[in-house]
Scaffold this motif. Structure first.
Motif, PDB file in Angstrom:
ATOM      1  N   LEU B 235      44.045  22.885 -61.355  1.00 53.41           N
ATOM      2  CA  LEU B 235      42.655  22.465 -61.157  1.00 53.41           C
ATOM      3  C   LEU B 235      41.726  23.672 -61.201  1.00 53.41           C
ATOM      4  CD1 LEU B 235      40.616  20.277 -60.233  1.00 53.41           C
ATOM      5  CD2 LEU B 235      41.317  20.720 -57.917  1.00 53.41           C
ATOM      6  N   ALA B 260      42.720  14.454 -58.602  1.00 59.40           N
ATOM      7  CA  ALA B 260      42.191  15.217 -57.466  1.00 59.40           C
ATOM      8  C   ALA B 260      40.679  15.359 -57.545  1.00 59.40           C
ATOM      9  CB  ALA B 260      42.839  16.593 -57.411  1.00 59.40           C
ATOM     10  N   ILE B 261      40.160  15.589 -58.755  1.00 57.08           N
ATOM     11  CA  ILE B 261      38.717  15.773 -58.912  1.00 57.08           C
ATOM     12  C   ILE B 261      37.978  14.489 -58.580  1.00 57.08           C
ATOM     13  CG2 ILE B 261      36.891  16.049 -60.638  1.00 57.08           C
ATOM     14  CD1 ILE B 261      38.712  18.035 -62.073  1.00 57.08           C
ATOM     15  N   GLU B 262      38.494  13.367 -59.082  1.00 54.73           N
ATOM     16  CA  GLU B 262      37.687  12.155 -59.044  1.00 54.73           C
ATOM     17  C   GLU B 262      37.943  11.242 -57.845  1.00 54.73           C
ATOM     18  OE1 GLU B 262      38.026  10.414 -62.928  1.00 54.73           O
ATOM     19  OE2 GLU B 262      37.391  12.277 -63.856  1.00 54.73           O
ATOM     20  N   GLU B 265      35.381  11.094 -54.489  1.00 53.06           N
ATOM     21  CA  GLU B 265      34.063  10.481 -54.363  1.00 53.06           C
ATOM     22  C   GLU B 265      33.951   9.134 -55.054  1.00 53.06           C
ATOM     23  OE1 GLU B 265      30.964  11.641 -53.013  1.00 53.06           O
ATOM     24  OE2 GLU B 265      32.254  12.945 -51.853  1.00 53.06           O
TER      25      GLU B 265
END
Lengths: 290, 306
Positions: B235, B260-262, B265
């Protein structure tokens, strides 16, 4: 051991009572961008006004707005505007929302210090981040491919920059960095890079250039480092930081918000790395009754 | 231990056979616990992933070349770039880590004098304990600039960076399991080889490593599992641009980093939310297939060896 237990029980009991005694304290909830600022403001306010109690919590703009809709807080902090749908929901709950702008946030566009470029227009920035312009020579720079650095989609800044500057999708080739500091670190090392970060992250940074930006090719270029230009709106990439309240405020809410908008309050705003409100928003607040 | 030596106590309130059964049951529960957990995870993933396909065509999901669930214009869910990225980074890591790992293991088990081994082995094990976020940070501030300089490119946030970092992370696993495998090769093999006039080098390469192959494959597969599931390092160090990867010197975005990024939120119970679980399901199936293949291969090898 028993003594300790009794004591802690007693303390818990007392706390319960004291909490009850201040049931009329102000509840402020919402944006994580705003939380440090509003906390600083309320601490100073409480020092000045002994006997007043303000609780500030975060959770994101959405959390604050939802709490206001459900009448669970007095003030909602929001780094974005309430959506039409949310205002409607609030009305259904007999909550008539009133918006006040307490500070401005500037976003800076940065490039490596070795990149001779020092200014761009909003249109050019949009084209670059949408991936329509891929070489610096197309915007008056060296013949060198452009490397894009932006935030990840869970960032409010990602959404704000997209909606305010790009008005379209980011290039799929933009590197998605994990926070402001990583973008700064990447730009320092990459001569071909361009990125966007909150102005607080570049105020004292070396090895990079904060670009001057013009709203359109005919407008003047302005820098986010010049707070007068952000205040006057001459620097085009700034956003208002808002507080929402329910209808006509009580005396306590009014007093606190007036403190936030006072010269003392606005000085704290600047100390926390944001910008004081512009004339435009002062007028807006007047219309809202402040 | 002592109670085993002592004669049976007559005052025992519970009969020995019942005790035996209870203990048996307890161990049985322990034995199937991980199976239950696995089935539970699979069921959860499947149930949460399926609703995604009410709105996303499964073919455009599996074969789509664009992933942009938070688009300004139109949401698209295509996982091919992420699959390619994951494979690139993982295979790159193995290409780097396996030769080095086998070399280090052979050195430790057959060449190094005991004193050197005493130092090197714990150091390798400490390497396994470095948090992935630290390794990712080194990828940004140290390895990235080096790669940029060596290949004369503008930045080092790319698949190669991720591969090297993952190789470093997979090395301890590969080294320690390979070393164990080499140590378990019967001494008679080595003696026989040496007696036939082979040099030490020939013995290691032509006798010991082939004899330990099943262990080495297991080590490689475990290293691969480590690499394919690693999140934080890739990442941070690979740029994470969602476009189709162009080369090892361009940015990539793996399945794990996308999740992990999305996931942080995403609004609950939306298509995007379900699609992220579908990504998780794909990752789960991938690792399952890798384990299955290695298992089948290992069994075959064991049969041949017998």
């Amino acid at each position: 051991m028993i003594g300790k237990k009794t004591l802690s029980l007693l303390i818990a009991f007392l706390m319960l009572f004291s909490a009850k005694a201040h049931a009329d304290m102000l509840q402020i909830k919402g944006s994580d961008t705003l939380i440090n600022l509003v906390q600083a403001l309320s601490e100073q306010y409480m020092q000045k006004n002994p006997g007043s109690y303000i609780a500030v919590t975060g959770g994101g703009s959405g959390t604050g707005v939802a709490a206001l809709i459900n009448n669970k807080c007095d003030i909602a902090n929001a780094s974005r505007l309430m959506k039409a749908k949310e205002i409607e929901q609030a009305l259904n709950n007999n909550v008539k929302v009133n918006r006040i702008v307490i500070a401005l946030d500037g976003l800076s566009v940065i490039v490596n210090a070795d990149n001779p470029l020092f200014r761009l227009t909003m249109g050019e920035i949009g084209k670059i981040f949408r991936g329509e312009v891929t070489n610096w020579s197309e915007v008056g720079g060296e013949n060198m491919p452009i490397t894009l650095y932006g935030r990840q989609s869970n960032s409010g800044t990602f959404v704000f920059f997209r909606d305010a500057v790009l008005k379209g999708d980011y290039s799929q080739k933009m590197n998605r960095m994990n926070g402001n500091a990583q973008i700064v670190a990447a730009i320092k090392q990459d001569k071909s890079g361009i990125g966007y970060v909150g102005v607080g992250y570049v105020k004292n940074a070396t090895g990079l250039t904060v670009l001057k930006v013009a709203a359109n090719p005919k407008a003047d270029y302005a820098s986010p480092l010049n707070s007068a230009d952000v205040k006057s709106g001459k620097y085009p990439i700034s956003r208002p930081l808002n507080q929402y309240i329910n209808g006509t405020p009580t005396e306590k809410i009014r007093d606190f918000i007036e403190y936030e908008l006072s010269p003392t309050g606005q000085r704290i705003v600047e100390e926390e790395g944001f910008f004081p409100i512009s004339e435009e928003y002062k007028k807006f607040n007047e219309k809202a009754g402040f | 231990m002592q109670s085993l030596v002592l004669p049976k106590r007559k005052s025992s309130w519970i009969s020995n056979s019942l005790k035996e059964k209870l203990i048996h049951g307890f161990f049985f529960l322990n034995g199937i616990l991980s199976v239950l957990v696995l089935l539970g995870i699979f069921a959860l993933l499947l149930l949460t992933a399926i609703p995604a396909f009410r709105e996303v065509n499964i073919f455009s999901f599996l074969f789509g070349l664009d992933w942009n669930p938070t688009s300004y214009v139109k949401e698209v869910y295509g996982i091919v770039p992420m699959l390619v990225s994951t494979f690139m980074v993982t295979l790159g890591a193995l290409v780097i880590a396996v030769p080095i790992g086998i070399g280090t293991a052979a050195y430790l088990s057959d060449v190094a004098n005991p004193r050197v081994r005493e130092i090197v082995k714990p150091v390798v094990e400490i390497l396994a304990g470095i948090p992935s976020v630290v390794i990712g940070f080194l990828g940004i501030v140290l390895l990235g600039p080096i790669i940029a300089k060596v290949f004369n490119i503008h930045n080092g946030l790319n698949a190669l960076n991720g591969s090297i970092l993952l190789a470093v992370m997979a090395l301890p696993t590969i080294i320690s399991i390979t070393e164990d495998a080499l140590k378990n090769v019967p001494v008679s093999y080595e003696s026989a080889s040496l007696a036939l006039g082979a040099t030490k080098w020939q013995t290691v390469i032509k006798v010991k490593i082939p004899a330990a192959l099943s262990g080495i494959i297991a080590a490689t597969m475990l290293g691969m599992g480590r690499a394919i599931g690693e999140t934080m390092t890739v990442l941070m160090a690979t740029g994470c641009a969602p476009a189709m990867p162009e080369s090892f010197l361009g940015p990539v975005r793996t399945l794990t980093s996308s999740i992990a990024i999305e996931l942080g939120e995403v609004a609950y119970n939306t298509t995007h939310y379900y699609a992220l679980f579908a990504l998780g399901l794909v990752l789960f199936i991938l690792t399952f297939i890798i384990n299955l293949i290695s298992d089948i291969y290992l069994h075959k090898f064991e049969k041949v060896n017998r």
